[in-house]
Design a protein around this motif. Structure first.
Motif, PDB file in Angstrom:
ATOM      1  N   SER A 295       0.830  -1.210   0.000  1.00 43.64           N
ATOM      2  CA  SER A 295       0.000   0.000   0.000  1.00 43.64           C
ATOM      3  C   SER A 295       0.860   1.254   0.000  1.00 43.64           C
ATOM      4  O   SER A 295       0.568   2.225  -0.712  1.00 43.64           O
ATOM      5  CB  SER A 295      -0.925   0.004   1.220  1.00 43.64           C
ATOM      6  N   LEU A 296       1.936   1.251   0.798  1.00 39.92           N
ATOM      7  CA  LEU A 296       2.829   2.412   0.832  1.00 39.92           C
ATOM      8  C   LEU A 296       3.460   2.647  -0.538  1.00 39.92           C
ATOM      9  O   LEU A 296       3.518   3.787  -1.024  1.00 39.92           O
ATOM     10  CB  LEU A 296       3.921   2.204   1.882  1.00 39.92           C
ATOM     11  N   GLY A 297       3.923   1.587  -1.177  1.00 38.94           N
ATOM     12  CA  GLY A 297       4.519   1.740  -2.502  1.00 38.94           C
ATOM     13  C   GLY A 297       3.528   2.265  -3.519  1.00 38.94           C
ATOM     14  O   GLY A 297       3.841   3.159  -4.311  1.00 38.94           O
ATOM     15  N   ALA A 298       2.292   1.718  -3.492  1.00 39.06           N
ATOM     16  CA  ALA A 298       1.292   2.143  -4.465  1.00 39.06           C
ATOM     17  C   ALA A 298       0.854   3.584  -4.217  1.00 39.06           C
ATOM     18  O   ALA A 298       0.704   4.368  -5.160  1.00 39.06           O
ATOM     19  CB  ALA A 298       0.083   1.206  -4.392  1.00 39.06           C
ATOM     20  N   VAL A 299       0.642   3.958  -2.949  1.00 41.80           N
ATOM     21  CA  VAL A 299       0.217   5.331  -2.641  1.00 41.80           C
ATOM     22  C   VAL A 299       1.328   6.315  -2.987  1.00 41.80           C
ATOM     23  O   VAL A 299       1.063   7.416  -3.513  1.00 41.80           O
ATOM     24  CB  VAL A 299      -0.183   5.444  -1.162  1.00 41.80           C
ATOM     25  N   ALA A 300       2.568   5.949  -2.714  1.00 39.25           N
ATOM     26  CA  ALA A 300       3.683   6.821  -3.084  1.00 39.25           C
ATOM     27  C   ALA A 300       3.717   7.043  -4.593  1.00 39.25           C
ATOM     28  O   ALA A 300       3.960   8.162  -5.073  1.00 39.25           O
ATOM     29  CB  ALA A 300       5.001   6.221  -2.602  1.00 39.25           C
ATOM     30  N   ALA A 301       3.444   5.964  -5.354  1.00 43.46           N
ATOM     31  CA  ALA A 301       3.413   6.101  -6.808  1.00 43.46           C
ATOM     32  C   ALA A 301       2.279   7.008  -7.255  1.00 43.46           C
ATOM     33  O   ALA A 301       2.429   7.813  -8.171  1.00 43.46           O
ATOM     34  CB  ALA A 301       3.288   4.729  -7.458  1.00 43.46           C
TER      35      ALA A 301
ATOM     36  N   LEU B 109       4.902 -10.739  15.285  1.00 49.10           N
ATOM     37  CA  LEU B 109       4.970  -9.499  16.063  1.00 49.10           C
ATOM     38  C   LEU B 109       5.741  -8.418  15.310  1.00 49.10           C
ATOM     39  O   LEU B 109       5.354  -7.234  15.321  1.00 49.10           O
ATOM     40  CB  LEU B 109       5.621  -9.775  17.421  1.00 49.10           C
ATOM     41  N   ALA B 110       6.824  -8.806  14.653  1.00 44.60           N
ATOM     42  CA  ALA B 110       7.576  -7.837  13.851  1.00 44.60           C
ATOM     43  C   ALA B 110       6.722  -7.325  12.698  1.00 44.60           C
ATOM     44  O   ALA B 110       6.745  -6.128  12.376  1.00 44.60           O
ATOM     45  CB  ALA B 110       8.855  -8.486  13.317  1.00 44.60           C
ATOM     46  N   GLY B 111       5.947  -8.212  12.087  1.00 44.22           N
ATOM     47  CA  GLY B 111       5.074  -7.795  10.996  1.00 44.22           C
ATOM     48  C   GLY B 111       4.018  -6.815  11.441  1.00 44.22           C
ATOM     49  O   GLY B 111       3.717  -5.830  10.745  1.00 44.22           O
ATOM     50  N   VAL B 112       3.430  -7.056  12.610  1.00 50.91           N
ATOM     51  CA  VAL B 112       2.405  -6.143  13.133  1.00 50.91           C
ATOM     52  C   VAL B 112       3.006  -4.766  13.403  1.00 50.91           C
ATOM     53  O   VAL B 112       2.445  -3.736  13.012  1.00 50.91           O
ATOM     54  CB  VAL B 112       1.775  -6.723  14.413  1.00 50.91           C
ATOM     55  N   GLY B 113       4.158  -4.728  14.069  1.00 48.67           N
ATOM     56  CA  GLY B 113       4.778  -3.447  14.408  1.00 48.67           C
ATOM     57  C   GLY B 113       5.194  -2.656  13.177  1.00 48.67           C
ATOM     58  O   GLY B 113       4.872  -1.467  13.032  1.00 48.67           O
ATOM     59  N   ILE B 114       5.901  -3.305  12.260  1.00 46.46           N
ATOM     60  CA  ILE B 114       6.363  -2.618  11.056  1.00 46.46           C
ATOM     61  C   ILE B 114       5.186  -2.262  10.159  1.00 46.46           C
ATOM     62  O   ILE B 114       5.158  -1.188   9.533  1.00 46.46           O
ATOM     63  CB  ILE B 114       7.391  -3.492  10.316  1.00 46.46           C
ATOM     64  N   GLY B 115       4.172  -3.137  10.105  1.00 47.03           N
ATOM     65  CA  GLY B 115       2.994  -2.838   9.304  1.00 47.03           C
ATOM     66  C   GLY B 115       2.268  -1.601   9.791  1.00 47.03           C
ATOM     67  O   GLY B 115       1.817  -0.763   8.991  1.00 47.03           O
ATOM     68  N   GLN B 116       2.159  -1.440  11.093  1.00 39.04           N
ATOM     69  CA  GLN B 116       1.508  -0.248  11.640  1.00 39.04           C
ATOM     70  C   GLN B 116       2.315   1.011  11.335  1.00 39.04           C
ATOM     71  O   GLN B 116       1.741   2.057  11.006  1.00 39.04           O
ATOM     72  CB  GLN B 116       1.328  -0.403  13.156  1.00 39.04           C
ATOM     73  N   PHE B 117       3.637   0.911  11.426  1.00 44.70           N
ATOM     74  CA  PHE B 117       4.480   2.064  11.096  1.00 44.70           C
ATOM     75  C   PHE B 117       4.309   2.464   9.633  1.00 44.70           C
ATOM     76  O   PHE B 117       4.151   3.656   9.307  1.00 44.70           O
ATOM     77  CB  PHE B 117       5.943   1.721  11.379  1.00 44.70           C
ATOM     78  N   LEU B 118       4.318   1.482   8.732  1.00 48.70           N
ATOM     79  CA  LEU B 118       4.164   1.776   7.308  1.00 48.70           C
ATOM     80  C   LEU B 118       2.773   2.328   7.001  1.00 48.70           C
ATOM     81  O   LEU B 118       2.624   3.203   6.142  1.00 48.70           O
ATOM     82  CB  LEU B 118       4.429   0.512   6.489  1.00 48.70           C
ATOM     83  N   SER B 119       1.765   1.822   7.706  1.00 55.69           N
ATOM     84  CA  SER B 119       0.409   2.339   7.494  1.00 55.69           C
ATOM     85  C   SER B 119       0.316   3.802   7.891  1.00 55.69           C
ATOM     86  O   SER B 119      -0.327   4.611   7.200  1.00 55.69           O
ATOM     87  CB  SER B 119      -0.601   1.516   8.294  1.00 55.69           C
ATOM     88  N   GLY B 120       0.948   4.160   9.000  1.00 57.29           N
ATOM     89  CA  GLY B 120       0.953   5.556   9.416  1.00 57.29           C
ATOM     90  C   GLY B 120       1.632   6.446   8.388  1.00 57.29           C
ATOM     91  O   GLY B 120       1.145   7.539   8.078  1.00 57.29           O
ATOM     92  N   PHE B 121       2.734   5.977   7.831  1.00 59.21           N
ATOM     93  CA  PHE B 121       3.436   6.761   6.820  1.00 59.21           C
ATOM     94  C   PHE B 121       2.609   6.869   5.537  1.00 59.21           C
ATOM     95  O   PHE B 121       2.621   7.912   4.863  1.00 59.21           O
ATOM     96  CB  PHE B 121       4.788   6.120   6.522  1.00 59.21           C
TER      97      PHE B 121
ATOM     98  N   HIS C 275      -0.721   6.952   5.340  1.00 56.04           N
ATOM     99  CA  HIS C 275      -1.760   7.953   5.560  1.00 56.04           C
ATOM    100  C   HIS C 275      -1.182   9.369   5.564  1.00 56.04           C
ATOM    101  O   HIS C 275      -1.854  10.318   5.137  1.00 56.04           O
ATOM    102  CB  HIS C 275      -2.499   7.670   6.866  1.00 56.04           C
ATOM    103  N   TYR C 276       0.050   9.506   6.029  1.00 50.08           N
ATOM    104  CA  TYR C 276       0.699  10.825   5.968  1.00 50.08           C
ATOM    105  C   TYR C 276       0.877  11.259   4.514  1.00 50.08           C
ATOM    106  O   TYR C 276       0.621  12.423   4.164  1.00 50.08           O
ATOM    107  CB  TYR C 276       2.052  10.765   6.670  1.00 50.08           C
ATOM    108  N   LEU C 277       1.291  10.331   3.649  1.00 51.09           N
ATOM    109  CA  LEU C 277       1.454  10.666   2.238  1.00 51.09           C
ATOM    110  C   LEU C 277       0.123  11.066   1.607  1.00 51.09           C
ATOM    111  O   LEU C 277       0.058  11.984   0.784  1.00 51.09           O
ATOM    112  CB  LEU C 277       2.046   9.474   1.475  1.00 51.09           C
ATOM    113  N   VAL C 278      -0.946  10.358   1.999  1.00 59.19           N
ATOM    114  CA  VAL C 278      -2.264  10.685   1.450  1.00 59.19           C
ATOM    115  C   VAL C 278      -2.655  12.103   1.831  1.00 59.19           C
ATOM    116  O   VAL C 278      -3.172  12.874   1.006  1.00 59.19           O
ATOM    117  CB  VAL C 278      -3.317   9.677   1.948  1.00 59.19           C
ATOM    118  N   LEU C 279      -2.399  12.485   3.077  1.00 61.69           N
ATOM    119  CA  LEU C 279      -2.755  13.832   3.531  1.00 61.69           C
ATOM    120  C   LEU C 279      -1.904  14.903   2.858  1.00 61.69           C
ATOM    121  O   LEU C 279      -2.321  16.060   2.778  1.00 61.69           O
ATOM    122  CB  LEU C 279      -2.598  13.919   5.049  1.00 61.69           C
ATOM    123  N   GLN C 280      -0.725  14.537   2.381  1.00 58.50           N
ATOM    124  CA  GLN C 280       0.148  15.499   1.720  1.00 58.50           C
ATOM    125  C   GLN C 280      -0.187  15.686   0.244  1.00 58.50           C
ATOM    126  O   GLN C 280       0.393  16.548  -0.412  1.00 58.50           O
ATOM    127  CB  GLN C 280       1.613  15.059   1.848  1.00 58.50           C
TER     128      GLN C 280
END
Length: 359
Positions: free
Chosen positions: A122-128, A175-187, A189-194
């Motif tokens: 999702s991060l890659g696609a939204v960035a694109a 657990l690593a997937g959940v943590g990193i996934g949440q971080f990437l999701s936050g980033f 949504h930040y890109l979407v708002l920008q």
């Protein structure tokens, strides 16, 4: 010798275990259900089209004939059929990815979301989209490539974190997937708002909740090819997946190259997730729920589980997309909202059934 031992062990498990319906019978039933669901999806909508007229339009479209005067061929062939087929392709892919991910980490709660793959895609696609890199021609290769790169990078990061200190622990990977996934999701949504365009922001948010509204004939080729190749690759590894569920040491004793198998699963799941996210957005619960439901019917043997999971995922998402289009009269619901409303109670029920069997 090891392959023979594995085969005999699987045959003994099938003979001594609880009765299961034949995988061929289940696939036949699901195939009929998929045909019915596809027909209903094309028939129903703001404009209802009789099934006979739908199939006539499909025959004319396949044969290359011009639209018949006074019919609704354009609605059927250009809009609804591609969308219904895309729903089936994405659903099948999510079912396969979920099954492979759960075998990869030996955890029935794993899916592309919990492992951070979908968040990276999702991060890659939204960035694109935000940076204007999504125009990759008729196949949408720019968006798909960005989503795949994000999926691969995020899963590589999750894998590296999970293997810190050596060894492999499935719980640590989740657990690593959940943590990193949440971080990437936050980033994300930040890109979407920008995004500078308000309409672009709204479209990106709707897409992040899952949408098949952009389906076209040109967008079907890439995900269809990816799902077919992914299904063939996973089916070829079905026996190795069965051995992997018994633990790394047992799988290695049976002749499975565990490290190589995990690399293959790593690439296949990342590739499939990236391509699917690029055409449908983030659709949750399908990859988590479908393998659970299918195991209850055909058991855990991946030789039978994989094709059943693919077909059931296709049927499920076609029905979900139909509900998303027709539930409200004045607007369309995001597909991810419907899968969450259906998937959360269904998953709780499946987990309750599992707990009852364990006790």
């Amino acid at each position: 010798m090891t392959a023979l031992a594995t085969s005999r062990g699987e045959e003994r498990e099938e003979r001594d275990g609880p009765w299961r319906p034949a995988a061929g019978q289940v696939c036949a039933v699901l195939g009929v259900a998929l045909l019915v669901a596809l027909t209903a999806s094309v028939c129903l909508g703001s404009t209802r089209v009789p099934p006979g007229e739908v199939w006539s339009a499909v025959v004319r479209g396949v044969s290359g004939q011009d639209a018949a005067p006074g019919t609704q061929d354009l609605i059927v062939w250009r809009l609804r059929v591609p969308r219904a087929l895309l729903a089936a392709v994405v659903g099948a892919g999510l079912g396969l990815v979920g099954t492979a991910a759960q075998a990869l980490v030996r955890n029935p709660l794993a899916d592309p979301y919990l492992l951070g793959i979908s968040s990276g895609a999702s991060l890659g696609a939204v960035a694109a989209l935000v940076l204007g890199l999504g125009a990759g021609g008729a196949l949408g290769l720019g968006l798909s490539a960005a989503a795949f790169a994000g999926a691969l990078a995020s899963f590589a990061l999750v894998w590296a974190v999970a293997r810190r200190g050596g060894g492999f622990r499935p719980l640590r990977l989740v657990l690593a997937g959940v943590g990193i996934g949440q971080f990437l999701s936050g980033f994300t949504h930040y890109l979407v708002l920008q995004a500078g365009d308000e309409q672009q922001t709204h479209s990106a948010l709707f897409w992040l909740m899952g949408s098949l509204g952009g389906a076209q004939w040109a967008t079907l080729a890439l995900p269809s090819a990816a799902v077919v190749l992914g299904a063939l690759a996973l089916q070829a590894k079905a026996r190795a997946l069965n051995a992997l569920l018994m633990g790394d040491e047992t799988a290695a004793a049976l002749g499975v190259d565990v490290a190589r198998l995990r690399r293959v699963l790593f690439v296949v799941t990342s590739l499939l997730t990236g391509v699917l996210v690029s055409v449908s957005g983030a659709i949750g619960f399908v990859g988590l729920m479908v393998p659970h439901a299918c195991r209850m019917v055909v058991g855990g043997d991946h030789r039978r589980l994989l094709p059943v999971a693919g077909l059931f995922g296709a049927v499920l998402l076609v029905v979900v997309d139909l509900v998303a289009r027709t539930a409200l009269t004045d607007q369309e619901l995001p597909v991810g909202v419907v899968t969450s409303l259906i998937g959360a109670p269904a998953l709780l029920y499946l987990l309750d059934r599992r707990l009852e069997r364990e006790h």
